[in-house]
Write a protein that holds these residues in place. Structure first.
Motif, PDB file in Angstrom:
ATOM      1  N   CYS A  81       0.916  -1.255   0.141  1.00  0.00           N
ATOM      2  CA  CYS A  81       0.133  -0.089  -0.116  1.00  0.00           C
ATOM      3  C   CYS A  81       0.847   1.370  -0.047  1.00  0.00           C
ATOM      4  CB  CYS A  81      -0.832  -0.045   1.230  1.00  0.00           C
ATOM      5  SG  CYS A  81      -2.168  -1.236   1.027  1.00  0.00           S
ATOM      6  N   LEU A  84       2.510   1.616  -3.316  1.00  0.00           N
ATOM      7  CA  LEU A  84       1.559   2.088  -4.443  1.00  0.00           C
ATOM      8  C   LEU A  84       1.416   3.716  -4.395  1.00  0.00           C
ATOM      9  CD1 LEU A  84      -0.718   1.023  -6.598  1.00  0.00           C
ATOM     10  CD2 LEU A  84      -2.292   1.175  -4.567  1.00  0.00           C
ATOM     11  N   VAL A  85       1.456   4.201  -2.973  1.00  0.00           N
ATOM     12  CA  VAL A  85       1.097   5.628  -3.038  1.00  0.00           C
ATOM     13  C   VAL A  85       2.393   6.236  -3.680  1.00  0.00           C
ATOM     14  CG1 VAL A  85       1.119   7.640  -1.532  1.00  0.00           C
ATOM     15  CG2 VAL A  85      -0.081   5.622  -0.774  1.00  0.00           C
ATOM     16  N   VAL A  88       1.852   6.099  -7.600  1.00  0.00           N
ATOM     17  CA  VAL A  88       0.726   6.681  -8.171  1.00  0.00           C
ATOM     18  C   VAL A  88       1.360   8.111  -8.263  1.00  0.00           C
ATOM     19  CG1 VAL A  88      -1.451   7.478  -8.043  1.00  0.00           C
ATOM     20  CG2 VAL A  88      -1.059   4.963  -7.531  1.00  0.00           C
ATOM     21  N   SER A 124      -5.201   6.099  -3.628  1.00  0.00           N
ATOM     22  CA  SER A 124      -4.173   5.450  -3.156  1.00  0.00           C
ATOM     23  C   SER A 124      -3.573   5.723  -1.819  1.00  0.00           C
ATOM     24  CB  SER A 124      -2.879   5.435  -3.865  1.00  0.00           C
ATOM     25  OG  SER A 124      -2.218   6.776  -3.810  1.00  0.00           O
ATOM     26  N   CYS A 128      -4.233   3.212   1.708  1.00  0.00           N
ATOM     27  CA  CYS A 128      -3.155   3.200   2.653  1.00  0.00           C
ATOM     28  C   CYS A 128      -3.655   3.630   3.777  1.00  0.00           C
ATOM     29  CB  CYS A 128      -2.110   4.069   2.051  1.00  0.00           C
ATOM     30  SG  CYS A 128      -0.404   3.918   2.909  1.00  0.00           S
TER      31      CYS A 128
END
Ligand SMILES: Nc1ncnc2c1ncn2[C@@H]1O[C@H](COP(=O)(O)OP(=O)(O)OP(=O)(O)O)[C@@H](O)[C@H]1O
Length: 144
Positions: A81, A84-85, A88, A124, A128
């Protein structure tokens, strides 16, 4: 190489030569150069305030993930998570750079592209926050 005030701008013929040279490369050399471009992308991302902030926060969250995760799968999911942030945010910055390259004039499609990039970052971040919130709740409220 020229400078437009904020960014280094290569002369058009230098850019064409560099792009053509890269296209001609194959195999390991191409892979190594692609890796170098990715490192440049990370360096450029670090130049963005939002990415720097999220990267620093990510370090803290990765430590928290190690503490919160009860097994390697949970640690991996929480870590995913966080990464991913960052991914993105980098893509959003890439969209913003491309739109700004097109021009500063107001255009509905430019607005949509930037707003959708921004919405992707928001989603995102919510994912998270939700994952860490749930893991914290589980750890503190249910297990003391
Ligand atoms: N060329 C443009 N045409 C239309 N709308 C634009 C344009 N540039 C920016 N906007 C609008 O202004 C908003 C903010 O744009 P800006 O370029 O300042 O983003 P930012 O501040 O760099 O990124 P963020 O919104 O993620 O903090 C965009 O989300 C979009 O709605």
């Amino acid at each position: 190489m020229k400078h437009d005030g904020r960014h280094a701008v290569a002369e058009p013929c230098d850019q064409n030569n560099a792009a053509a040279r890269h296209k001609r490369r194959t195999g390991l050399t191409r892979l190594l150069h692609a890796g170098r471009h990715s490192l440049h992308g990370l360096r450029d991302g670090w130049g963005e305030k939002a990415f720097r902030l999220e990267a620093c926060l990510a370090l803290l969250l990765l430590l928290l993930a190690l503490w919160l995760g009860r097994d390697w799968v949970q640690v991996l999911l929480l870590t995913g998570c966080v990464v991913l942030v960052l991914v993105v945010e980098l893509l959003n910055s890439a969209i913003e750079a491309a739109i700004d390259r097109i021009g500063p004039q107001w255009h509905e499609l430019s607005r949509r592209a930037k707003d959708m990039g921004s919405a992707a970052v928001l989603l995102s971040l919510l994912l998270c926050a939700g994952a860490f919130g749930a893991a914290l709740f589980h750890r503190i409220a249910l297990h003391g």
